[in-house]
Write an enzyme that holds these catalytic residues in place. Structure first.
Site, PDB file in Angstrom:
ATOM      1  N   MET A  76       1.344  -1.116  -0.160  1.00 49.40           N
ATOM      2  CA  MET A  76       0.038   0.003  -0.025  1.00 49.40           C
ATOM      3  C   MET A  76       0.639   1.238   0.076  1.00 49.40           C
ATOM      4  SD  MET A  76      -3.018   0.616  -0.421  1.00 49.40           S
ATOM      5  CE  MET A  76      -3.814  -0.083   0.110  1.00 49.40           C
ATOM      6  N   GLY A 129      14.073   4.684 -20.608  1.00 59.44           N
ATOM      7  CA  GLY A 129      13.232   5.387 -20.202  1.00 59.44           C
ATOM      8  C   GLY A 129      12.470   6.531 -21.574  1.00 59.44           C
ATOM      9  N   ASP A 137       6.498  -0.398 -14.497  1.00 61.76           N
ATOM     10  CA  ASP A 137       6.133  -2.047 -13.997  1.00 61.76           C
ATOM     11  C   ASP A 137       5.166  -2.428 -14.999  1.00 61.76           C
ATOM     12  OD1 ASP A 137       7.236  -2.866 -11.662  1.00 61.76           O
ATOM     13  OD2 ASP A 137       5.816  -1.586 -10.783  1.00 61.76           O
TER      14      ASP A 137
END
EC number: 2.7.1.15
Length: 296
Positions: free
Chosen positions: A12, A213, A244
């Site tokens: 979280m 990037g 991700d």
């Protein structure tokens, strides 16, 4: 529909926004606070699920409110949580302070560091059922090594996103079907921080995809020939979770072949930076297809 087994962390994220980052010993008034689902394992699982994969997530959360909330969130995203264990530890958290374009992050792994090889053995059927297995390094290294062994036993390709970066044992590197580092992670995992990444990359055809990037990604399909997937021009709002998203997409589209999978993963990663939040910006398959139709 690709069947993807993700083995990794679930956190979280506790995000505080402020006018500036506090100095040592300084107390400041914050401007806002929010909680967001995170952790590289959960992020990559959600990315793959939104892109049409059939996804199972193997990991650990705590027997606490955050753990219950994260489990429910993953289920709403279409991720199979049958292999998500609740353990007697606090759910992993990341405390993120954001000020302007800067941030400071403190991660407490909590339950993520309790994911053990025995958990993987108990879920061996999930390895058998998967087309692709995806993992990262926010869980114990011995668990990652065990995942590589089980993937090899069942002849399933294992993708490793080597983040956070650490030097990796040669035996583990030899078992990985595809490594997906950025430039820093690439040189760190090989323990060669000053090496020429281009020279190293072309010596590992079909085994490495290095993200760079906004410049896109680099890889090799044959020894000595470097290939480049250019980045996609978008208006960036928040780059959190772009890596991700790339990894979840790469696992999803890997059966299409590496060049097409890298292109689609790059496009998914680019789309993810156009909205706020690690998971909030992750595109659906329809959004990705529409975006690629507009590309030259």
């Amino acid at each position: 529909m690709t069947r993807v087994l993700v083995i990794g962390s679930i956190n979280m994220d506790l995000v505080v926004s402020a006018g500036k980052l506090p100095r040592l010993g300084e107390t400041l008034m914050g401007e806002g606070f929010a909680t967001y689902p995170g952790g590289k394992g959960a992020n990559q699982a959600v990315a793959a699920a939104r892109l049409g994969a059939q996804v199972a997530l193997l990991g650990c959360v705590g027997n606490d409110a955050f753990g219950a909330e994260l489990r429910q969130h993953l289920q709403r995203e279409g991720v199979d949580t049958a292999c998500l264990h609740s353990v007697e530890a606090a759910t992993g958290i990341a405390v993120i302070t954001v000020a302007g374009g800067d941030n400071a992050i403190l991660v407490v792994p909590g339950a993520n560091h309790l994911l053990q090889p025995a958990h993987l053995d108990a879920a061996e059927q999930a390895f058998i059922d998967a087309d692709v297995i995806l993992t990262q390094l926010e869980i114990p290294l011995e668990t990652v090594q065990h995942a590589a062994m089980l993937a090899a036993r069942h002849d399933k390709p294992l993708l490793l996103n080597p983040a956070p970066a650490i030097p990796l044992p040669e035996a583990l590197l030899a078992q990985i079907a595809l490594l997906t580092p950025n430039e820093h992670e690439f040189l760190t995992m090989l323990a060669q921080p000053d090496a020429d990444w281009r020279a190293l990359l072309v010596e590992q055809p079909g085994k490495l995809v290095m993200t760079h990037g906004r410049h896109g990604a680099y890889y090799a399909m044959m020894r000595g020939k470097l290939l480049h997937q250019p980045g996609f021009a978008v208006e960036a709002v928040d780059s959190t979770g772009a890596g991700d998203t790339f990894n979840g997409a790469l696992a999803t589209f890997l059966p299409l072949g590496l060049p097409l999978a890298v292109r689609r993963a790059g496009a998914a990663g680019a789309l993810s930076v156009t909205r706020h939040g690690a998971q909030g910006g992750m595109p659906t398959l329809a959004e990705l297809d529409a975006f690629l139709e507009r590309q030259p």
